[in-house]
Design a protein around this motif. Structure first.
Motif, short mmCIF file in Angstrom:
data_model
loop_
_atom_site.label_atom_id
_atom_site.label_comp_id
_atom_site.label_asym_id
_atom_site.label_seq_id
_atom_site.Cartn_x
_atom_site.Cartn_y
_atom_site.Cartn_z
N ALA A 172 16.60 11.26 -7.78
CA ALA A 172 17.37 12.48 -7.74
C ALA A 172 18.21 12.58 -9.01
N ASP A 173 18.44 13.80 -9.47
CA ASP A 173 19.23 13.99 -10.69
C ASP A 173 20.62 13.36 -10.58
N SER A 174 21.17 13.36 -9.37
CA SER A 174 22.53 12.88 -9.17
C SER A 174 22.69 11.38 -9.40
N VAL A 175 21.59 10.64 -9.36
CA VAL A 175 21.67 9.18 -9.51
C VAL A 175 20.90 8.69 -10.72
N LYS A 176 20.19 9.56 -11.39
CA LYS A 176 19.35 9.16 -12.52
C LYS A 176 20.21 8.50 -13.60
N GLY A 177 19.75 7.36 -14.08
CA GLY A 177 20.49 6.63 -15.10
C GLY A 177 21.51 5.66 -14.54
N ARG A 178 21.81 5.76 -13.26
CA ARG A 178 22.78 4.85 -12.62
C ARG A 178 22.11 3.95 -11.58
N PHE A 179 21.13 4.48 -10.88
CA PHE A 179 20.45 3.73 -9.82
C PHE A 179 19.05 3.32 -10.29
N THR A 180 18.61 2.17 -9.80
CA THR A 180 17.27 1.67 -10.11
C THR A 180 16.63 1.12 -8.85
N ILE A 181 15.42 1.59 -8.58
CA ILE A 181 14.66 1.08 -7.45
C ILE A 181 13.61 0.11 -7.97
N SER A 182 13.47 -0.99 -7.26
CA SER A 182 12.44 -1.98 -7.58
C SER A 182 11.88 -2.52 -6.27
N ARG A 183 10.83 -3.27 -6.38
CA ARG A 183 10.25 -3.87 -5.18
C ARG A 183 9.61 -5.20 -5.52
N ARG A 191 0.81 -1.22 0.00
CA ARG A 191 0.00 0.00 0.00
C ARG A 191 0.84 1.27 0.00
N TYR A 192 2.14 1.12 0.25
CA TYR A 192 2.93 2.31 0.55
C TYR A 192 4.01 2.63 -0.47
N PHE A 193 4.17 3.95 -0.70
CA PHE A 193 5.36 4.43 -1.39
C PHE A 193 6.55 4.17 -0.48
N MET A 194 7.66 3.80 -1.09
CA MET A 194 8.90 3.59 -0.35
C MET A 194 10.00 4.45 -0.96
N GLY A 195 10.85 4.98 -0.09
CA GLY A 195 11.92 5.83 -0.56
C GLY A 195 13.28 5.34 -0.09
N TRP A 196 14.30 5.79 -0.81
CA TRP A 196 15.70 5.60 -0.42
C TRP A 196 16.33 6.97 -0.23
N PHE A 197 17.08 7.09 0.83
CA PHE A 197 17.83 8.30 1.14
C PHE A 197 19.27 7.92 1.45
N ARG A 198 20.13 8.91 1.47
CA ARG A 198 21.51 8.68 1.88
C ARG A 198 22.03 9.89 2.63
N GLN A 199 23.02 9.62 3.45
CA GLN A 199 23.62 10.68 4.24
C GLN A 199 25.12 10.49 4.32
N ALA A 200 25.83 11.48 3.81
CA ALA A 200 27.29 11.48 3.88
C ALA A 200 27.72 12.18 5.16
N PRO A 201 28.92 11.88 5.65
CA PRO A 201 29.39 12.53 6.88
C PRO A 201 29.36 14.05 6.77
N GLU A 246 19.81 13.12 2.14
CA GLU A 246 19.29 13.53 0.84
C GLU A 246 18.51 12.42 0.17
N PHE A 247 17.53 12.85 -0.60
CA PHE A 247 16.66 11.94 -1.35
C PHE A 247 17.45 11.28 -2.46
N VAL A 248 17.25 9.96 -2.60
CA VAL A 248 17.85 9.21 -3.70
C VAL A 248 16.77 8.85 -4.72
N GLY A 249 15.67 8.29 -4.23
CA GLY A 249 14.60 7.92 -5.14
C GLY A 249 13.44 7.33 -4.38
N ARG A 250 12.36 7.08 -5.09
CA ARG A 250 11.19 6.48 -4.49
C ARG A 250 10.50 5.59 -5.50
N ILE A 251 9.65 4.71 -4.99
CA ILE A 251 8.90 3.81 -5.87
C ILE A 251 7.45 3.79 -5.42
#
Length: 123
Positions: A61-72, A31-41, A46-51
């Motif tokens: 996020a623009d910084s990962v578009k084309g390199r990262f893929t979210i699936s479930r 039922r739920y949207f799920m997101g990925w975030f990351r945090q550097a020291p 910051e937001f990475v993506g959601r599904i």
């Protein structure tokens, strides 16, 4: 109660790949949207993506578009983050989270978080 557990982090050379997993329990996962975030020291989370709940759509996020893929896989209550062509600037702790409302790229819109998994990309 809702519990999210990430796994799959590690050390990888630049240009390499990693696949993160996030296993969820509690609630109806599909039922739920799920997101990925990351945090550097020293930086903000910051937001990475959601599904979307049924997995038909994603946003990145623009910084990962084309390199990262979210699936479930809703049958396994698991969301994945496939990371390819990794760069040193991708280093950080990666978190999955369950969306509870409002702006999808804002951490404050997510009410449940995992403990995070460390990703380190060496140059």
């Amino acid at each position: 109660q809702v519990q999210l557990v990430e796994s799959g982090g590690g050390l990888v050379q630049a240009g390499g790949s990693l696949r993160l997993s996030c296993a969820a329990s509690g609630g109806t996962f599909s039922r739920y949207f799920m997101g990925w975030f990351r945090q550097a020291p020293g930086k903000e989370r910051e937001f990475v993506g959601r599904i979307f709940p049924l997995g038909g759509s994603t946003d990145y996020a623009d910084s990962v578009k084309g390199r990262f893929t979210i699936s479930r896989d809703n049958a396994k209550n698991t969301v994945y983050l496939q990371m390819n062509s990794l760069k040193p600037e991708d280093t950080g702790v990666y978190y999955c989270a369950r969306f509870v409302g409002s702006v999808y790229s804002a951490p404050t819109s997510y009410g449940y978080w995992g403990q995070g998994t460390q990703v380190t990309v060496s140059s």
